[in-house]
Write a protein that holds these residues in place. Structure first.
Motif, PDB file in Angstrom:
ATOM      1  N   PHE A  81      -5.690   7.798  -1.465  1.00  0.00           N
ATOM      2  CA  PHE A  81      -5.374   9.409  -1.001  1.00  0.00           C
ATOM      3  C   PHE A  81      -5.821   9.791   0.310  1.00  0.00           C
ATOM      4  CE2 PHE A  81      -5.859   9.981  -5.966  1.00  0.00           C
ATOM      5  CZ  PHE A  81      -4.775   9.395  -6.240  1.00  0.00           C
ATOM      6  N   GLY A  82      -7.013   9.259   0.523  1.00  0.00           N
ATOM      7  CA  GLY A  82      -7.488   9.655   1.942  1.00  0.00           C
ATOM      8  C   GLY A  82      -6.865   8.994   3.081  1.00  0.00           C
ATOM      9  N   CYS A  83      -6.474   7.860   2.809  1.00  0.00           N
ATOM     10  CA  CYS A  83      -5.522   7.118   3.764  1.00  0.00           C
ATOM     11  C   CYS A  83      -4.251   7.548   3.846  1.00  0.00           C
ATOM     12  CB  CYS A  83      -5.542   5.804   3.464  1.00  0.00           C
ATOM     13  SG  CYS A  83      -6.976   4.654   3.746  1.00  0.00           S
ATOM     14  N   THR A  84      -3.519   7.997   2.794  1.00  0.00           N
ATOM     15  CA  THR A  84      -2.051   8.462   2.795  1.00  0.00           C
ATOM     16  C   THR A  84      -2.229   9.982   3.280  1.00  0.00           C
ATOM     17  OG1 THR A  84      -1.749   7.306   0.846  1.00  0.00           O
ATOM     18  CG2 THR A  84      -0.344   9.070   1.118  1.00  0.00           C
ATOM     19  N   PHE A  85      -3.284  10.820   2.798  1.00  0.00           N
ATOM     20  CA  PHE A  85      -2.878  12.230   3.346  1.00  0.00           C
ATOM     21  C   PHE A  85      -3.819  12.981   4.259  1.00  0.00           C
ATOM     22  CE2 PHE A  85      -1.349  11.987  -1.278  1.00  0.00           C
ATOM     23  CZ  PHE A  85      -0.028  12.484  -0.990  1.00  0.00           C
ATOM     24  N   VAL A 121       5.909   3.855  -4.708  1.00  0.00           N
ATOM     25  CA  VAL A 121       5.507   3.330  -5.801  1.00  0.00           C
ATOM     26  C   VAL A 121       6.050   2.038  -5.934  1.00  0.00           C
ATOM     27  CG1 VAL A 121       5.434   3.731  -8.476  1.00  0.00           C
ATOM     28  CG2 VAL A 121       5.644   5.615  -6.774  1.00  0.00           C
ATOM     29  N   GLN A 122       7.473   1.677  -6.013  1.00  0.00           N
ATOM     30  CA  GLN A 122       7.796   0.361  -6.416  1.00  0.00           C
ATOM     31  C   GLN A 122       7.290  -0.751  -5.719  1.00  0.00           C
ATOM     32  OE1 GLN A 122       9.754   3.294  -6.406  1.00  0.00           O
ATOM     33  NE2 GLN A 122      11.318   3.296  -8.093  1.00  0.00           N
ATOM     34  N   SER A 123       7.413  -0.367  -4.303  1.00  0.00           N
ATOM     35  CA  SER A 123       7.390  -1.560  -3.365  1.00  0.00           C
ATOM     36  C   SER A 123       5.746  -1.867  -3.476  1.00  0.00           C
ATOM     37  CB  SER A 123       7.848  -1.456  -2.026  1.00  0.00           C
ATOM     38  OG  SER A 123       7.586  -0.351  -1.317  1.00  0.00           O
ATOM     39  N   ALA A 124       4.920  -0.811  -3.378  1.00  0.00           N
ATOM     40  CA  ALA A 124       3.451  -0.948  -3.291  1.00  0.00           C
ATOM     41  C   ALA A 124       2.947  -1.817  -4.491  1.00  0.00           C
ATOM     42  CB  ALA A 124       2.780   0.372  -3.129  1.00  0.00           C
ATOM     43  N   ILE A 125       3.506  -1.329  -5.529  1.00  0.00           N
ATOM     44  CA  ILE A 125       3.238  -2.117  -6.707  1.00  0.00           C
ATOM     45  C   ILE A 125       3.558  -3.836  -6.802  1.00  0.00           C
ATOM     46  CG2 ILE A 125       3.382  -2.499  -9.199  1.00  0.00           C
ATOM     47  CD1 ILE A 125       3.792   0.547  -9.336  1.00  0.00           C
ATOM     48  N   ALA A 126       4.895  -4.098  -6.221  1.00  0.00           N
ATOM     49  CA  ALA A 126       5.613  -5.159  -6.283  1.00  0.00           C
ATOM     50  C   ALA A 126       4.695  -6.075  -5.153  1.00  0.00           C
ATOM     51  CB  ALA A 126       6.929  -4.976  -5.670  1.00  0.00           C
ATOM     52  N   ALA A 137      -4.798  -0.595 -11.068  1.00  0.00           N
ATOM     53  CA  ALA A 137      -4.964   0.399 -10.150  1.00  0.00           C
ATOM     54  C   ALA A 137      -3.928   0.765  -8.926  1.00  0.00           C
ATOM     55  CB  ALA A 137      -6.334  -0.146  -9.107  1.00  0.00           C
ATOM     56  N   ALA A 138      -3.050  -0.418  -8.619  1.00  0.00           N
ATOM     57  CA  ALA A 138      -1.947   0.010  -7.736  1.00  0.00           C
ATOM     58  C   ALA A 138      -1.006   0.952  -8.418  1.00  0.00           C
ATOM     59  CB  ALA A 138      -1.288  -1.244  -7.406  1.00  0.00           C
ATOM     60  N   VAL A 139      -0.576   0.650  -9.718  1.00  0.00           N
ATOM     61  CA  VAL A 139       0.166   1.486 -10.656  1.00  0.00           C
ATOM     62  C   VAL A 139      -0.307   3.061 -10.350  1.00  0.00           C
ATOM     63  CG1 VAL A 139       1.220   1.949 -12.793  1.00  0.00           C
ATOM     64  CG2 VAL A 139       1.035  -0.457 -11.900  1.00  0.00           C
ATOM     65  N   CYS A 140      -1.595   2.966 -10.823  1.00  0.00           N
ATOM     66  CA  CYS A 140      -2.290   4.543 -10.836  1.00  0.00           C
ATOM     67  C   CYS A 140      -2.218   5.056  -9.550  1.00  0.00           C
ATOM     68  CB  CYS A 140      -3.607   4.267 -11.343  1.00  0.00           C
ATOM     69  SG  CYS A 140      -4.637   5.904 -11.529  1.00  0.00           S
ATOM     70  N   SER A 141      -2.723   4.418  -8.583  1.00  0.00           N
ATOM     71  CA  SER A 141      -2.837   5.030  -7.178  1.00  0.00           C
ATOM     72  C   SER A 141      -1.367   5.661  -6.801  1.00  0.00           C
ATOM     73  CB  SER A 141      -3.574   4.008  -6.177  1.00  0.00           C
ATOM     74  OG  SER A 141      -4.977   4.407  -6.419  1.00  0.00           O
ATOM     75  N   ALA A 142      -0.553   4.716  -6.707  1.00  0.00           N
ATOM     76  CA  ALA A 142       0.845   4.804  -5.982  1.00  0.00           C
ATOM     77  C   ALA A 142       1.537   5.992  -6.983  1.00  0.00           C
ATOM     78  CB  ALA A 142       1.766   3.678  -6.040  1.00  0.00           C
ATOM     79  N   SER A 143       1.386   5.960  -8.441  1.00  0.00           N
ATOM     80  CA  SER A 143       2.051   7.141  -9.242  1.00  0.00           C
ATOM     81  C   SER A 143       1.472   8.262  -8.863  1.00  0.00           C
ATOM     82  CB  SER A 143       2.064   6.563 -10.494  1.00  0.00           C
ATOM     83  OG  SER A 143       2.641   5.401 -10.784  1.00  0.00           O
ATOM     84  N   ILE A 276      -5.697  -1.405  -1.876  1.00  0.00           N
ATOM     85  CA  ILE A 276      -5.790  -0.289  -0.882  1.00  0.00           C
ATOM     86  C   ILE A 276      -4.953  -0.420   0.281  1.00  0.00           C
ATOM     87  CG2 ILE A 276      -7.495   0.576   0.859  1.00  0.00           C
ATOM     88  CD1 ILE A 276      -9.794  -0.144  -1.337  1.00  0.00           C
ATOM     89  N   VAL A 277      -4.727  -1.696   0.685  1.00  0.00           N
ATOM     90  CA  VAL A 277      -3.861  -1.933   1.819  1.00  0.00           C
ATOM     91  C   VAL A 277      -2.233  -1.699   1.666  1.00  0.00           C
ATOM     92  CG1 VAL A 277      -2.861  -3.759   3.420  1.00  0.00           C
ATOM     93  CG2 VAL A 277      -5.308  -3.716   3.127  1.00  0.00           C
ATOM     94  N   PHE A 278      -1.800  -1.969   0.529  1.00  0.00           N
ATOM     95  CA  PHE A 278      -0.535  -2.010   0.068  1.00  0.00           C
ATOM     96  C   PHE A 278      -0.366  -0.526  -0.376  1.00  0.00           C
ATOM     97  CE2 PHE A 278      -0.320  -6.542  -0.495  1.00  0.00           C
ATOM     98  CZ  PHE A 278       0.304  -6.959   0.817  1.00  0.00           C
ATOM     99  N   CYS A 279      -1.125   0.111  -1.110  1.00  0.00           N
ATOM    100  CA  CYS A 279      -0.834   1.494  -1.552  1.00  0.00           C
ATOM    101  C   CYS A 279      -1.293   2.600  -0.512  1.00  0.00           C
ATOM    102  CB  CYS A 279      -1.715   1.766  -2.704  1.00  0.00           C
ATOM    103  SG  CYS A 279      -1.177   0.887  -4.143  1.00  0.00           S
ATOM    104  N   GLY A 280      -2.388   2.364   0.431  1.00  0.00           N
ATOM    105  CA  GLY A 280      -2.797   3.185   1.405  1.00  0.00           C
ATOM    106  C   GLY A 280      -1.895   3.138   2.918  1.00  0.00           C
ATOM    107  N   SER A 281      -1.069   2.240   3.111  1.00  0.00           N
ATOM    108  CA  SER A 281      -0.267   2.028   4.165  1.00  0.00           C
ATOM    109  C   SER A 281       1.136   2.251   4.130  1.00  0.00           C
ATOM    110  CB  SER A 281      -0.792   0.588   4.874  1.00  0.00           C
ATOM    111  OG  SER A 281      -0.071  -0.295   4.032  1.00  0.00           O
ATOM    112  N   LYS A 282       1.589   2.563   3.054  1.00  0.00           N
ATOM    113  CA  LYS A 282       2.887   2.698   2.872  1.00  0.00           C
ATOM    114  C   LYS A 282       3.813   4.159   2.385  1.00  0.00           C
ATOM    115  CE  LYS A 282       5.090  -0.535   0.443  1.00  0.00           C
ATOM    116  NZ  LYS A 282       5.726  -1.527   1.285  1.00  0.00           N
ATOM    117  N   LYS A 283       4.688   4.487   2.921  1.00  0.00           N
ATOM    118  CA  LYS A 283       5.376   5.838   2.911  1.00  0.00           C
ATOM    119  C   LYS A 283       6.600   5.763   2.146  1.00  0.00           C
ATOM    120  CE  LYS A 283       2.119   8.369   5.131  1.00  0.00           C
ATOM    121  NZ  LYS A 283       1.513   9.385   4.244  1.00  0.00           N
TER     122      LYS A 283
END
Length: 344
Positions: A81-85, A121-126, A137-143, A276-283
Motif C-alpha cells: 500500500f505504501g508503494c502504491t499510494f 488485480v488479475q495480472s499482479a496475481i498471475a 498474499a498477492a490476492v489479498c494485497s491486490a484486492s 511486493i514487486v508485482f503488486c507494488g509496481s503495477k497500476k
C-alpha cells in the motif's frame, strides 16, 4: 502444431496482446469517427451501465477465502500500500521538473493520475503465480488495494493532480461519493451474490471476459471521442507521445527497482519479495479508466488515460520477462495456478 505453438509464443512475447490491439483500434475509431450529439449521450449512458457491470463482475469473482488466507501478512500489505499510494505519487511529483518538459501539461496530468491509482488485480496475481511468489498474499494485497483506492485515489487526485491542472469534477468528498455509487455499490452487490453466481461466472469466464474488456473499450471510445472533439490530437504532438514512452519507462523502472530494494532491505523472503514487486509496481487499467470517467470532465479524460494505457502495456511486457526470470530460480512451477486464481 508445434510450429503454430512456437509462432504463438513468439507473437505473445514480442507483440502487444489482443486487448491492447483492441485499445489501439478503439482510439483510432474514436479519432476518425468520434461520437457527438445524441449518439454521444447514448454512449455516455451505455458507458455508465457497462462500468457498473464491470465492477459487479469484479466483485463476484473476488474469493473471500483467498483474502482471509493472506490477510494476516500485514507487514507485506502495508509495504504494498505504501508503494502504491505513497512511493508512486512521490516519484511522479518529484520527477515533474525533469520529465514534464518531455510531454504536454495535459499528458503529465495523466502521469500524476496514473501514480495515484490502485494496483492491478488479475495480472499482479498471475505474474506472482508465474514467478512462484506468495499467491494468497498477492490476492489479498491486490484486492485490498482496489478497495482502498476507492477512498484514497480521489483524495490524492485533489491533493496532487488538481493543483497541477487536473480539472477534476468537484472535491474529494464528492468524488468519493460518486465512486461509491458508480463503482463500489456494484462491486459489493456482485461479491454478496458470489455464493449463488460465483460458479456460474467461473464456468463462463471466457465469455464474460468480453463483457469485462468490452466495458473498458466502451469507456475508452467515449472518452477519446470527447477529447478528439475538443482537439486532443492538435494539442498532443508526436514528440510528446515519444516523450511519454520515456516517462512511463522511467517511472516503471524506478518502481520495480524501488520495490525490489525495499523488500530485500526489510528482510522479506523471495516469495514475499515477488509479491511486493508485482503488486507494488503495477497500476490498474480496469480501475483507472472508470475512475477517470467519474473524476474528470469528459473532454479531459482522453489525455488523462493515455499515459495509463501506455504504462499498462509496458508493465505487462516487462513483468512477463521479470516473472520468467524469477521462476527460473527453481526447477518447476505449478502450471494451473494462474488459471484458477487470476481469471481473465
Amino acid at each position: 502444431m508445434a510450429g503454430a505453438s512456437n509462432r504463438s509464443m513468439s507473437r505473445s512475447r514480442y507483440l502487444p496482446d489482443n486487448f491492447t490491439l483492441a485499445l489501439v483500434c478503439t482510439v483510432a475509431l474514436a479519432s476518425l469517427l468520434p461520437a457527438h450529439g445524441r449518439p454521444a449521450h447514448f454512449f455516455e449512458g451505455l458507458t455508465t451501465v457497462a462500468i457498473g457491470a464491470l465492477f459487479f463482475l469484479h466483485g463476484a469473482k473476488l474469493s473471500r477465502e483467498a483474502i482471509l488466507a493472506g490477510i494476516t501478512h500485514w507487514r507485506l500489505h502495508l509495504l504494498v500500500f505504501g508503494c502504491t499510494f505513497a512511493l508512486f505519487p512521490l516519484l511522479g511529483f518529484a520527477l515533474k521538473p525533469v520529465l514534464s518538459p518531455l510531454v504536454t501539461p495535459q499528458l503529465y496530468t495523466g502521469v500524476l493520475f496514473l501514480c495515484v491509482l490502485p494496483a492491478t488485480v488479475q495480472s499482479a496475481i498471475a505474474f506472482t503465480s508465474m514467478a512462484r511468489g506468495n499467491i494468497p498474499a498477492a490476492v489479498c494485497s491486490a484486492s485490498a488495494s482496489t478497495l482502498l483506492g476507492v477512498f484514497v485515489t480521489p483524495i490524492l487526485v485533489n491533493l496532487l493532480v488538481v493543483p497541477h491542472g487536473g480539472g477534476a469534477n468537484g472535491g474529494a468528498v464528492e468524488a468519493i461519493g460518486r465512486i461509491l455509487l458508480q463503482l463500489m455499490l456494484p462491486f459489493v452487490a456482485g461479491h454478496l451474490l458470489r455464493p449463488w453466481i460465483g460458479s456460474w461466472i467461473r464456468q463462463r469466464a471466457s465469455v464474460l471476459k468480453f463483457v469485462d474488456q468490452g466495458s473498458i473499450l466502451l469507456v475508452v471510445y467515449t472518452a477519446f471521442s470527447a477529447a478528439v472533439i475538443e482537439g486532443l490530437w492538435r494539442q498532443v504532438p508526436l514528440s510528446a507521445l515519444l516523450g511519454l514512452v520515456l516517462v512511463c519507462g522511467v517511472l516503471l523502472a524506478l518502481a520495480l527497482a524501488s520495490t525490489t530494494w525495499i523488500a530485500r532491505k526489510l528482510g522479506f523472503d523471495k516469495e514475499d519479495e515477488i509479491t511486493i514487486v508485482f503488486c507494488g509496481s503495477k497500476k490498474s487499467l480496469a480501475s483507472g479508466i472508470p475512475m477517470a470517467k467519474v473524476l474528470f470532465a469528459s473532454h479531459a479524460v482522453g489525455a488523462i488515460v493515455l499515459p495509463l494505457m501506455l504504462f499498462h502495456q509496458m508493465q505487462l511486457m516487462v513483468c512477463a520477462v521479470l516473472a520468467r526470470r524469477y521462476a527460473m530460480r527453481a526447477e518447476t512451477a505449478p502450471d494451473s495456478v494462474v488459471a484458477k486464481i487470476a481469471q481473465p
